[in-house]
Design an enzyme around this catalytic site. Sequence first.
Site, PDB file in Angstrom:
ATOM      1  N   GLY A 157      -2.663  -0.029  16.941  1.00 15.51           N
ATOM      2  CA  GLY A 157      -2.576  -0.114  15.716  1.00 15.51           C
ATOM      3  C   GLY A 157      -2.087   1.023  14.740  1.00 15.51           C
ATOM      4  N   SER A 158      -1.090   0.528  14.226  1.00  8.66           N
ATOM      5  CA  SER A 158      -0.006   2.134  13.236  1.00  8.66           C
ATOM      6  C   SER A 158       0.210   1.234  12.150  1.00  8.66           C
ATOM      7  CB  SER A 158       1.289   2.490  14.719  1.00  8.66           C
ATOM      8  OG  SER A 158       1.623   0.946  14.437  1.00  8.66           O
ATOM      9  N   GLY A 159      -0.865   0.308  11.519  1.00 10.64           N
ATOM     10  CA  GLY A 159      -0.183   0.261   9.924  1.00 10.64           C
ATOM     11  C   GLY A 159      -1.012   1.126   8.795  1.00 10.64           C
ATOM     12  N   GLY A 160      -0.754   0.305   7.861  1.00 10.62           N
ATOM     13  CA  GLY A 160      -1.049   1.232   6.801  1.00 10.62           C
ATOM     14  C   GLY A 160      -2.913   1.290   6.881  1.00 10.62           C
ATOM     15  N   MET A 161      -3.698   0.459   7.245  1.00 11.72           N
ATOM     16  CA  MET A 161      -4.793   0.842   7.191  1.00 11.72           C
ATOM     17  C   MET A 161      -5.270   1.592   9.047  1.00 11.72           C
ATOM     18  SD  MET A 161      -7.526  -0.363   6.484  1.00 11.72           S
ATOM     19  CE  MET A 161      -9.352  -0.462   6.878  1.00 11.72           C
ATOM     20  N   LYS A 175       0.578  -1.079   0.159  1.00 13.98           N
ATOM     21  CA  LYS A 175      -0.223  -0.058  -0.097  1.00 13.98           C
ATOM     22  C   LYS A 175       0.857   1.381   0.318  1.00 13.98           C
ATOM     23  CE  LYS A 175      -3.572  -1.467   2.033  1.00 13.98           C
ATOM     24  NZ  LYS A 175      -5.105  -1.705   2.895  1.00 13.98           N
ATOM     25  N   ASP A 203     -10.451   2.163   1.846  1.00 13.09           N
ATOM     26  CA  ASP A 203     -10.450   2.446   2.825  1.00 13.09           C
ATOM     27  C   ASP A 203     -11.088   3.716   3.952  1.00 13.09           C
ATOM     28  OD1 ASP A 203     -10.365  -0.578   3.363  1.00 13.09           O
ATOM     29  OD2 ASP A 203      -8.062  -0.223   2.756  1.00 13.09           O
TER      30      ASP A 203
END
Length: 272
Positions: free
Chosen positions: A129-133, A70, A106
Site C-alpha cells: 500500500g502507499s496511501g495515507g494510512m 487526511k 493511526d
Amino acid sequence: MTARISKDTLLCMSLAARPGNFGTRFHNFLFRELGLDYLYKAFTTTDLPAAIGGVRALGIRGCAISMPFKEDVIALVDELDPSAAAVRSVNTIVNDDGVLRACNTDYLAVAQLLEVHGVPLDATVALRGSGGMARAVAGALGDAGYRSGTVVARNKAAGRALADSQGWSWRSGVGGLRADLIVNVTPIGMRGGPEADELSFEPATVEAATTVFDVVALPVETPLVERARALGRQVISGHEVLVRQGLEQFVRYTGVRPDRELVERAAAQARD
C-alpha cells in the site's frame, strides 16, 4: 433513544467520504457510560475548508478525519503534533478555544500495537500500500526502528516515495516476496469491496511470515487474518488498530482514559 443535547453539550464529529458508524457508536457509548456531556456525529462534505471553518467557529470540540481529507486538511489547522507531522497525514483534530491542533492516532495505535505484540526490531518488513494510512504505518515502523523493509505498490511514484522516506526498497508486485512482518494497507479483503475474498499476499508469503498485520478492520477476520491464524502466525488485526486509534481520539477529546474493560465493551457494542 435520543441523546440529550443541552447548551453545555460538547460536540465531536467525523468527516469522511463514506461515513461509518463504528466511531459514532464507540464514542457515544463511552460518553454515556462515563456520564460525559458529549455527543458524536458523523458527516460527509464536499467543501472541506467550510467544514473545518465550522469546527472552529461553532466550537466543535473534536473532529475525526478520514479519507480523502487526511492530507488536504493539513493546510486548514493551526498545529501538527509529531504523529501527524511525521507522516504528513491527519486523522484527528482537537479544538482548544478556536485553536485547531491535529494529530494522527493511526500512527500512535500502530506504534503501540507493535510494542504490545513484541514484534522484534530486526524483523524484515513487507508493507503493501502507499496511501495515507500506509504512510502512518510506515512512519510508525520506521520511527520505532524497523530498518529493513519493502513497500509493495502499483503506483510507482507513491510507492517509491514512501519507500525512500524510510530508506526501504520498492517493488510493484508481491510475487516471491518474503518477510518476517507482512502488513496489508490496501482495501484487499475489505467487506463489500471488489476484492473482499482475496488474499493481499501470496499464500507462500503468509506462510514465511512470523507476524501478519492487516489494517483492514471490516470484517474483523479478513481472508489474510484467517489464513495467518490457521498457520499459527501472530496476528495484528485492523480491528485492534480501529479501537486503539479511537481510544486515543477519545482521550484527546475528553481528557479521560477509560479502563480496558470499558473500552472492550464499547468496541464490542460498536462492532455488533
